[in-house]
Design a protein around this motif. Sequence first.
Motif, PDB file in Angstrom:
ATOM      1  N   ASP A 163       0.828  -1.210   0.000  1.00  0.00           N
ATOM      2  CA  ASP A 163       0.000   0.000   0.000  1.00  0.00           C
ATOM      3  C   ASP A 163       0.860   1.257   0.000  1.00  0.00           C
ATOM      4  OD1 ASP A 163      -2.678  -1.338   2.109  1.00  0.00           O
ATOM      5  OD2 ASP A 163      -2.318  -1.444  -0.051  1.00  0.00           O
ATOM      6  N   ARG A 164       1.972   1.241   0.712  1.00  0.00           N
ATOM      7  CA  ARG A 164       2.878   2.393   0.737  1.00  0.00           C
ATOM      8  C   ARG A 164       3.430   2.676  -0.659  1.00  0.00           C
ATOM      9  NH1 ARG A 164       7.400   0.898   4.602  1.00  0.00           N
ATOM     10  NH2 ARG A 164       8.276   2.816   3.717  1.00  0.00           N
ATOM     11  N   ARG A 167       0.651   4.071  -2.984  1.00  0.00           N
ATOM     12  CA  ARG A 167       0.308   5.467  -2.721  1.00  0.00           C
ATOM     13  C   ARG A 167       1.245   6.431  -3.473  1.00  0.00           C
ATOM     14  NH1 ARG A 167      -1.466   3.663   2.544  1.00  0.00           N
ATOM     15  NH2 ARG A 167       0.645   3.792   3.391  1.00  0.00           N
ATOM     16  N   THR A 170       0.787   4.071  -8.790  1.00  0.00           N
ATOM     17  CA  THR A 170      -0.195   2.996  -8.996  1.00  0.00           C
ATOM     18  C   THR A 170       0.154   2.133 -10.202  1.00  0.00           C
ATOM     19  OG1 THR A 170      -1.576   4.475 -10.332  1.00  0.00           O
ATOM     20  CG2 THR A 170      -2.048   4.348  -7.957  1.00  0.00           C
TER      21      THR A 170
END
Length: 226
Positions: A163-164, A167, A170
Motif C-alpha cells: 500500500d505504501r 500510494r 499505482t
Amino acid sequence: MQANSSETPNTVNSEIIIKKEIKSFDISRLNTVKLNKELEKLTSKQLEITTKSTENEKKDDENKILEDQKEKQIEELRKQEEALNEEKKLIEERKTQLEEQKNELLALKDEAIKLRDIILLEKQNIETQLNENKEDFSKKTLNEYNLITVAIIDGKLYKDYLDRVLRIDTEIKLCRDDKNRIVIYSGPYENEKAKNEMLNVFQNKNFKNSFFTTLSREDFNKQCNY
C-alpha cells in the motif's frame, strides 16, 4: 417366797398374757405353701421391677444411640447439601464464563469474516489494476525498458508495504527475478526527467534503496509476464 413390792398387779398380768401369747404360737401351724407363694410373688414382682428398669435403661440407651445417629446423619446431609450447593455455584459460574467466551468467539468470527471480505476485495482490486498495467505494457514494442527498482523482497510481501508503494505510484509492476525474489518495479519510463523525479520521490518516502534499472524485453517478460 414373797413377791417384790415394786411390781404392781397390772405388770404381772401383762407378763402372764404375753407369755401365754408366745406359748400359744405354734410354728407347725404355718402355711409354708402359702408363704412360699407369697415369697415367690414378691420375688417375681422384684424381678419384674428389675427387668422393667433394665429394659427402660436399655431403651433409653437405644434411644440415645438412635438420636446420636440421627444427629450425625443430619450433619452429614447438611454437609452434602453445602457441597452440592457449592458445586452448583461453580457450575453456574463456569456456564457463565463459557457463554461469555462463546459470545466473544462469535464476535471475533464476525470481525474475521468482515476483515477477510475487505482483504479479498482489496486483493481483487490490486490484481485487476496490475493486470491492466501488464496489458498496457505488453502493447508497447520497446526493446529496452527503463525502470526504477523500488524494492527487492526475499520473503513475503505484506499488504501495508505494498500500500505504501501504491500510494506513490499505482503503475508498479510485481515481478520475480532469477532467484525467485519479489521485485517491485516502477515504469517503464520513456522520459528521463520523469524517471529521475519519480526516483527522488521514492527515496524521499523511505525507499532509499530504490535505483534505476534497464531490462531487455526478453528479461522483462521473463520476470514480469510469467
